[in-house]
Design an enzyme around this catalytic site. Structure first.
Site, PDB file in Angstrom:
ATOM      1  CB  CYS A  70      51.203   6.160  52.856  1.00  0.00           C
ATOM      2  SG  CYS A  70      52.030   6.153  51.259  1.00  0.00           S
ATOM      3  CG  HIS A  74      47.994   8.677  52.680  1.00  0.00           C
ATOM      4  ND1 HIS A  74      48.995   9.559  52.324  1.00  0.00           N
ATOM      5  CD2 HIS A  74      48.095   7.618  51.840  1.00  0.00           C
ATOM      6  CE1 HIS A  74      49.670   9.037  51.310  1.00  0.00           C
ATOM      7  NE2 HIS A  74      49.154   7.883  51.007  1.00  0.00           N
ATOM      8  CG  ASN A  98      50.459   8.821  47.844  1.00  0.00           C
ATOM      9  OD1 ASN A  98      51.119   9.218  48.807  1.00  0.00           O
ATOM     10  ND2 ASN A  98      50.003   7.585  47.759  1.00  0.00           N
TER      11      ASN A  98
END
Ligand code: COA
Length: 339
Positions: free
Chosen positions: A119, A261, A291
């Site tokens: 990520c 993020h 996500n």
């Protein structure tokens, strides 16, 4: 190309694009798969729905759509690209997917490679691209963040399957002779905490001949210690943004947009609070997409640019964090110089 003489050029970030799959999975439908509720997911994460890639969609197709938009927005053509950096943990091909995207785009001059930092991938990718531009090696670089984590989610694990979605985003970064809009960065890794978030290869020993064994297996679904990852993010992300701001010689008040993020709304809120950044400056689209790993920052960036929220000249603090563990921040000014 490949001139090793040290020069110092500036960087401008001139175009963005994004793509998500058509299929939408909302929290209500998830309750048919695992014991959970829309209320639990919404209050603990802020996520309401996520997009999932279907059988006929691939990382290549999503990333190519996002890339075409970014290239068009920056006013160049695929033939102008010198480098394509694809940040992903979920390639279509373990040997790399960037070359397939290069072929789809017709970016015949560009060298293309994959890189993985989960990520944090997009932030690591931007910083990697910046080094090639600064040194005067390349002029036009496409950085893509794309992931199809739905391929690797355990759809019976309610602790993880509620979080993730699929998507792609991209930006074009270009050499500038007049200003430098990549203002500062800081990257970090800590492999001692790797076990908190994994997508590990597991295999069994297979004997080929006497005393000769190989391992055959596959990757296992994502496993995560949610509490520890949460703790890590809330502690480390403000720290790394502070460091990047220090390198940029900027105070936190100068930030127009905090672009984290998109992991969990509570993480976004806690980081903003620790940095003393008002909610009105926090970019969030995770209610719609969950996500999306390496895609989340460029996807949110592109939406904010296209909606007119982010304007040329705005200063953005972007931070990625996740498996590795890895985390990093980059401070940049959006758009090209005044023409
Ligand atoms: N629906 C309903 N209940 C759930 C659930 C779900 N989807 N997932 C877990 N629970 C239950 C647990 O079983 C636990 O029950 P128990 O108390 O009876 O044992 C309870 O809810 C609390 O679980 P816990 O794991 O302590 O919840 P939490 O408040 O830590 O929230 C996360 C879990 C995953 C939402 C949170 O830890 C998180 O977001 N962490 C960061 C993860 C992340 O962002 N990862 C990616 C980084 S790139």
């Amino acid at each position: 190309m490949g001139d090793a003489r040290v020069q110092n050029f500036g960087i401008k970030i001139t175009g963005s694009g994004s793509a998500v799959p058509a299929t939408c999975l909302d929290n209500q439908v998830l309750t048919q798969l695992v014991e959970t509720s829309d209320e639990w997911i919404t209050t603990r994460t802020g996520i309401r729905q996520r997009r999932l890639a279907s059988f006929d969609e691939s990382l290549t197709t999503l990333a190519t759509v996002a890339s075409r938009q970014a290239i068009a927005a920056s006013g160049i053509t695929p033939g102008d690209l010198d480098l394509i950096v694809l940040t992903t943990s979920t390639p279509d091909d373990l040997f790399g997917t960037a070359c397939q995207i290069q072929a789809q785009l017709g970016a015949t001059k560009a060298v293309a490679f994959d890189m993985t930092a989960a990520c944090s991938g997009f932030v690591f990718g931007m910083v990697t691209a910046a080094q090639f531009i600064r040194g005067g090696v390349y002029q036009n670089v496409l950085v893509i963040g794309a992931d199809i984590l739905s391929r690797w989610v355990d759809w019976q694990d309610r602790g993880t399957c509620i979080l993730f979605g699929d998507g792609a985003g991209a930006v074009v970064m270009q050499k500038s002779e007049t200003s430098d809009r990549l203002l500062g960065f800081e990257l970090k890794s800590d492999g001692t905490q790797n076990h908190y978030l994994n997508l590990p290869y597991k295999g069994e020993s297979q004997q080929l001949a006497a005393d000769i064994n190989v391992t055959k297996g596959t990757y296992q679904p994502i496993t995560m210690n949610g509490k520890e990852v949460y703790r890590f993010a809330v502690l480390r992300v403000p720290e790394v943004i502070d460091k990047a701001l220090f390198h940029a010689n900027l105070s936190v008040e100068k930030i127009d947009w905090l672009l984290l993020h998109q992991a969990n709304q509570r993480i976004l809120d806690a980081v903003a609070q620790r940095l003393n950044i008002p909610d009105s400056k926090v970019i969030s689209n995770l209610a719609q997409y969950g996500n999306t790993s390496a895609a989340s920052i460029p996807l949110a960036l592109d939406e904010a640019v296209r909606s007119g929220k982010i304007k040329p000249g705005d200063i953005i603090a972007a931070s990625g964090f996740g498996a590795g563990l890895s985390w990093g921040a980059v401070i940049f000014q959006w758009g090209r110089e005044k023409e």
